[in-house]
Design an enzyme around this catalytic site. Structure first.
Site, PDB file in Angstrom:
ATOM      1  N   ASN A 195       0.850  -1.185   0.000  1.00  0.00           N
ATOM      2  CA  ASN A 195       0.000   0.000   0.000  1.00  0.00           C
ATOM      3  C   ASN A 195       0.888   1.239   0.000  1.00  0.00           C
ATOM      4  O   ASN A 195       2.107   1.144  -0.003  1.00  0.00           O
ATOM      5  CB  ASN A 195      -0.995  -0.010   1.177  1.00  0.00           C
ATOM      6  CG  ASN A 195      -0.311  -0.006   2.533  1.00  0.00           C
ATOM      7  OD1 ASN A 195       0.747   0.599   2.714  1.00  0.00           O
ATOM      8  ND2 ASN A 195      -0.918  -0.671   3.508  1.00  0.00           N
ATOM      9  N   ALA A 197       1.588   3.576   2.221  1.00  0.00           N
ATOM     10  CA  ALA A 197       2.479   3.766   3.371  1.00  0.00           C
ATOM     11  C   ALA A 197       3.620   2.755   3.359  1.00  0.00           C
ATOM     12  O   ALA A 197       4.766   3.084   3.690  1.00  0.00           O
ATOM     13  CB  ALA A 197       1.688   3.653   4.671  1.00  0.00           C
ATOM     14  N   ASP A 263      -5.853  -7.689   1.498  1.00  0.00           N
ATOM     15  CA  ASP A 263      -6.054  -9.127   1.280  1.00  0.00           C
ATOM     16  C   ASP A 263      -6.957  -9.362   0.082  1.00  0.00           C
ATOM     17  O   ASP A 263      -6.724 -10.257  -0.733  1.00  0.00           O
ATOM     18  CB  ASP A 263      -6.696  -9.773   2.520  1.00  0.00           C
ATOM     19  CG  ASP A 263      -5.792  -9.752   3.742  1.00  0.00           C
ATOM     20  OD1 ASP A 263      -4.576  -9.586   3.580  1.00  0.00           O
ATOM     21  OD2 ASP A 263      -6.322  -9.927   4.853  1.00  0.00           O
TER      22      ASP A 263
END
Length: 309
Positions: A195, A197, A263
């Site tokens: 992601n 971050a 996920d």
């Protein structure tokens, strides 16, 4: 992306990684504790869900594909509940059970429709357990179309470099949901899916879109990845591959809970790649699925009907 129903049951995905049991306590908050400045939650309900790599497998099965799960668990109450949930979701369990290991549990306490506290019960597998997992992986992989490694940093994928090399050697696509600030162990994977971050921890904070694109492509080239897929929350997704940078806008939905959205992305992407779909087409389905699950509470999954609506 044109919406079309696919024969998802033809996709067989092997999921490997850190498995955990997500436990939820729901209740009412009516007052503050006299012992400390914290709310008192009167628990009125309890729920168990698959977490970590098991949630990836649940997402795969939720749209009709086949999933098997390789991981290490303890011989305890949590593993019994986990086994029951795997059966309920239609996931083939390829678990190694050990007396000396405790199954990972994440307990979330919610009141007034919001999460108040999370308590983690963690453990890490010993070296002989990891060797057993690697041997099991090499025995099983030939029966599957694609491999997903779900790394939650709990130690279950300490030997991931060996597994990736073996999978690519026999021609299997490899997808990795990464953890940490060093991706060298993922070298040679087909797709890595951090992601926003997580990517920043590896390439550093960027000052502009152009700087992010340059650094992301450099990382992809350095690690010899076919593609790097960055999930960017409300900004959608960015795919970096040999053709360049592809931006995919987020699906317009109300965001209720982002738990487990990563996920879902890698699970649906894996199913589509398992069907032989090009990555640039597959991410459209993964993006749609992520937009569905963020509108649900906790670790949730999309249904086949929702995905192909």
């Amino acid at each position: 992306m044109a919406s079309r129903a696919l024969n998802t049951e033809d996709s067989r995905v092997l999921v490997v990684g850190d498995v955990m049991l997500d436990r939820y306590w729901f209740g009412e908050v009516e007052r503050i504790s006299p012992e400390a400045p914290v709310p008192i939650v009167r628990v009125t309900g309890e729920e168990f869900r698959l977490g970590g790599a098991a949630n990836v497998a649940a997402n795969i099965c939720s749209i009709g594909a086949k999933a098997a799960l390789i991981s290490a668990v303890g011989r305890d109450e949590a593993s019994v509940r986990l086994a029951g949930l795997l059966e309920e979701h239609g996931i083939k369990p390829l678990l190694s059970s050990h007396d000396a290991l405790k199954t990972i549990v994440k307990l979330r306490v919610s009141g007034r429709s919001q999460q108040l506290l999370r308590i983690d019960f963690d453990d890490r597998p010993a070296s002989h357990m990891l060797t057993e997992l690697s041997d099991n992986f090499e025995r099983q992989i030939g029966d599957y179309d694609v491999v997903i490694f779900s790394d939650y940093g709990k130690g279950g994928l300490a030997q991931i470099a060996r597994k990736i090399a073996y999978a690519r050697q026999i021609g299997k696509p490899v997808l990795v949901d990464p953890k940490g600030d060093d991706y060298s162990a993922y070298r040679g994977a087909t797709v890595v899916t951090p992601n926003r971050a997580e990517l920043a921890r590896v390439i550093g904070a960027w000052d502009s879109e152009e700087q992010m694109v340059e650094r992301a492509q450099n990382l992809r080239t350095e690690l010899k990845l076919d593609a790097l897929l960055v999930t960017r929350s409300e900004e959608g997704m960015s795919l970096f591959d040999s053709e360049g940078h592809l931006r995919v806008p987020a699906e317009a939905r109300e965001v209720f809970d982002v738990t487990g959205a990563g996920d879902t992305v890698i699970a649906i992407l894996g199913v589509m790649i398992g069907l032989g779909m090009p990555i640039r087409e597959a991410i459209g389905y993964a993006n749609r699925a992520a937009g569905i699950v963020v509108g649900k509470f906790g670790t949730a999954v999309p249904t086949r009907e929702e995905l192909f609506a």
